[in-house]
Structure formats: structure tokens, C-alpha cells
Design a protein around this motif. Sequence first.
Motif, PDB file in Angstrom:
ATOM      1  N   HIS A 116       0.814  -1.231   0.000  1.00  0.00           N
ATOM      2  CA  HIS A 116       0.000   0.000   0.000  1.00  0.00           C
ATOM      3  C   HIS A 116       0.838   1.267   0.000  1.00  0.00           C
ATOM      4  CE1 HIS A 116      -3.980  -1.524   0.197  1.00  0.00           C
ATOM      5  NE2 HIS A 116      -3.639  -2.375   1.144  1.00  0.00           N
ATOM      6  N   ASN A 117       1.881   1.280   0.850  1.00  0.00           N
ATOM      7  CA  ASN A 117       2.673   2.514   0.967  1.00  0.00           C
ATOM      8  C   ASN A 117       3.357   2.859  -0.359  1.00  0.00           C
ATOM      9  OD1 ASN A 117       4.215   0.134   1.541  1.00  0.00           O
ATOM     10  ND2 ASN A 117       5.890   1.385   2.329  1.00  0.00           N
ATOM     11  N   VAL A 118       3.678   1.837  -1.127  1.00  0.00           N
ATOM     12  CA  VAL A 118       4.331   2.077  -2.422  1.00  0.00           C
ATOM     13  C   VAL A 118       3.312   2.675  -3.394  1.00  0.00           C
ATOM     14  CG1 VAL A 118       5.518   0.961  -4.355  1.00  0.00           C
ATOM     15  CG2 VAL A 118       5.956   0.191  -2.000  1.00  0.00           C
ATOM     16  N   LYS A 119       2.111   2.101  -3.389  1.00  0.00           N
ATOM     17  CA  LYS A 119       1.055   2.637  -4.265  1.00  0.00           C
ATOM     18  C   LYS A 119       0.734   4.077  -3.855  1.00  0.00           C
ATOM     19  CE  LYS A 119      -1.698  -1.133  -3.893  1.00  0.00           C
ATOM     20  NZ  LYS A 119      -2.703  -2.168  -4.167  1.00  0.00           N
ATOM     21  N   ASP A 120       0.638   4.306  -2.538  1.00  0.00           N
ATOM     22  CA  ASP A 120       0.310   5.658  -2.057  1.00  0.00           C
ATOM     23  C   ASP A 120       1.361   6.672  -2.495  1.00  0.00           C
ATOM     24  OD1 ASP A 120      -1.951   4.690  -0.913  1.00  0.00           O
ATOM     25  OD2 ASP A 120      -1.165   4.614   1.146  1.00  0.00           O
ATOM     26  N   ALA A 121       2.633   6.264  -2.425  1.00  0.00           N
ATOM     27  CA  ALA A 121       3.713   7.187  -2.807  1.00  0.00           C
ATOM     28  C   ALA A 121       3.614   7.542  -4.294  1.00  0.00           C
ATOM     29  CB  ALA A 121       5.077   6.565  -2.496  1.00  0.00           C
ATOM     30  N   ALA A 122       3.280   6.545  -5.117  1.00  0.00           N
ATOM     31  CA  ALA A 122       3.173   6.811  -6.561  1.00  0.00           C
ATOM     32  C   ALA A 122       1.958   7.684  -6.850  1.00  0.00           C
ATOM     33  CB  ALA A 122       3.089   5.496  -7.322  1.00  0.00           C
ATOM     34  N   ILE A 123       0.851   7.421  -6.131  1.00  0.00           N
ATOM     35  CA  ILE A 123      -0.366   8.236  -6.357  1.00  0.00           C
ATOM     36  C   ILE A 123      -0.091   9.685  -5.946  1.00  0.00           C
ATOM     37  CG2 ILE A 123      -2.753   8.617  -5.566  1.00  0.00           C
ATOM     38  CD1 ILE A 123      -2.891   5.448  -5.349  1.00  0.00           C
TER      39      ILE A 123
END
Length: 385
Positions: free
Chosen positions: A42-49
Motif C-alpha cells: 500500500h505505501n508504495v502505491k500511495d507514494a506513486a499516487i
Amino acid sequence: MHLSRMLESIEPQLARRLFDKAKQYDNVIDLTLGDPDFATPHNVKDAAIAAMQAGRTKYTANAGILPLRQAIAKDVQTRLGVGYDPEKEIICTIGAMGALYLATVCTLNPGDEMIVLAPHWPNYNNMVKMCHAVPVHVNVYGEENLKNLAENLEKAVSPRSKALILNTPCNPTGQILELAQLRIIADFAKKYDLTIFSDEVYHTILFDGREHHSIIEIEGMKERTILIESLSKRFSMTGWRVGFACAPASIIDYMVQLNEDVAACVPEFCQYGAIEALENGAESAKAMNEGFRKRCRFMTDALNAIPGIRCAESAGTFYLFVDIRDTGMNSMDFCYELLDKAQVAVVPGNAFHESGEGFIRIACTVDIPVLEEAADRIRNFIEKL
Ligand code: PLP
């Protein structure tokens, strides 16, 4: 249309063929491609978003953004104790495939030979052939071949040999190269002045306390090695297309130049996601690794309980290389019939070099109940042979 003569040498990708064919069947269990079913953390997706929302949707430097290269340098230094200059010795690429392609183009001339340790990820052959160069294979699977490694390497070398590619942990066998074997390869590379391509995309997926070693840890090898890695398998980010290479500036400089001509760069927001993965993704990677270990061990036991097939314990990756020779079938027939009669899709071992004939590769990229069903179907299929 005019077509390059090079295309005549290009080999079909059997894994992709089986994957495509599997789509024609209902209720199929697809164990073909190396694409983990785990979600990207999740944290990786959040950073990209967040990066995308902040307008990070542009071209970047061909080498990738500096903060990502710095995160890569820190990651490699921490894990392997070898330092790379993020300004000059690192390039972020479209997956490991991008790094491998650029490294191959920058290394080989037409007619040169690349020694490929086999069985191997099939893409290496075509990358070499795209340079009008020749792959020369050395079988390293199993104890006997590893014992004769030095001798077998000597048999493969010629005045045209320019490079050697190794992959540890290995797709498709799950085998790792120990430091002693890496030393043999290092001595060989020094003796014949070879560049080493060290494909380590599965380095975090190791089981039961095994340790990863890279050839760059050996003295004098950083200077002649292109270290190739990826976030695809490590953080379940196959679709993000983030990989990288670390190597001397003399070749990275050209890889960066050529990246302008083939891809320009990795999408900017993906690079921000990659920083988050490298800096804060270790726990997620560890959890996925444990998942792969459980699946591989479960499936190994389930397969070994089926008369007619044998499955060695893999040291790492999420692949099992299964010996089907006692069934009397060849790898290709076995796979196509298994798909047709039992709707289980796996890859013939000879897709990874002729030494893989008599084997199949199973990717444990689905959960245990699905693997259990696959093992039941394989058992029923074999009982009816
Ligand atoms: N190297 C090996 C050994 C692989 O198995 C794969 C993908 O399956 C790759 C490289 C490519 O990885 P990426 O998704 O980073 O391009």
C-alpha cells in the motif's frame, strides 16, 4: 514489409505461448508466468499516487531521478557492502529487461559470444541474438554440473567470448550459486577478460536461512560486472517496470545515452513509488517471501507424493523445476496434454534450454488451496497416462 534477417534467429517464448493458450480453457489453473499474485504494498502505491497528484508525470533524466539512484546505491551498499556512485554508476531502467537489453547492446558486437549459464530465463537468448551475437550455454543445474563448473566453462570459451550471464537465484530451477561457485566464475572471467552480467532479480526470495551472494562481493569483480536487479519480484511490482543496473561509469554512461533512444526513462511516478519500496518496503517483501516459501514447500511435498514425478527443493525464487522423465513423456507433450486434459498450465523445461528436457517449471504464484487443486489434477492426469 522489409524484415531484418535477425528475426529468423529469434526464438518463440514457450512460457507466453502456454499462458496465451491457457486463456482458451475454462477453470484453468495458470502456473506459467513469473507474476506474483501478491498486491504491491500500500505505501508504495500511495507514494506513486501522491507523486502523480503532485504532477510527477513527466520525462525524467535518462538515468532516472537522482533520489531513486541514491536509494538504489544505499540498498546495494547495505545488502552487499559494495558502493556505487549514484551520479555515474547507476541507471534506473524499464524493468530488469531494460537493463539487460541496454547492457547487451553496449557490450556485444556481431559475431561475439555470450556464455549463458543454463537452464536460464529464455529472454537472454533473444537479447544476444538482437545484437547478431551468439549465446553459448553451460549447464549448471544439479550437483554434478556444479562440481564440473570450471571444466565446463573452459569447454565453452572461445576467442569470441565477451561476456557471461548468470542468474542467482535462478529462474527456472530455484538453484543458487554459492560463493565458492561464484569464485570459480570470477577467476574464469578474469582469465578470459569477460564482462559479467549478474541477474539478481530474485535475490530476496530465498528460503530457510539461505544467504544471497553476488559476484560483485569478490575482489576485482565490481570492475567487470553489470549488476542487474528489479523491483518486479521483490515487491510484487511487475507492472510498474522498474529495474536498475549498477556498473562502471564507462558502460553506464552509454546505457544512459541509449536509454534516450529506446525508452527515455521509467515513468516518473513509478520512480517515486520505487523509492518508497526500497526505503520502506522490507517488511512487505519479507512477508511475501514467507508466502512463497510456504507455497513452494507445500507444492514440493504434494508433487513428491505423486508417483512418476520428482521435485527438488528450491533454494529460492517461486519456481519449482519438476522432473517428469519417469512418465515417459517429453516436456512439451506433457504440458500441452496437462493443459488440455486437466486444465493446469505449466511451462516445458526445454523452454529454458535443451538441458531442461524432461522437466516442467511450475510457478507458485497462486495460493496454497489452488496449488493443492493443481497437484490433485496433476495426480489424476498422471494416473491416467
Ligand atoms: N531476469 C529474470 C531471471 C527473470 O525471470 C525476469 C522476469 O521474469 C526478468 C529478469 C525481468 O524482470 P523485470 O520485470 O524487472 O523486467
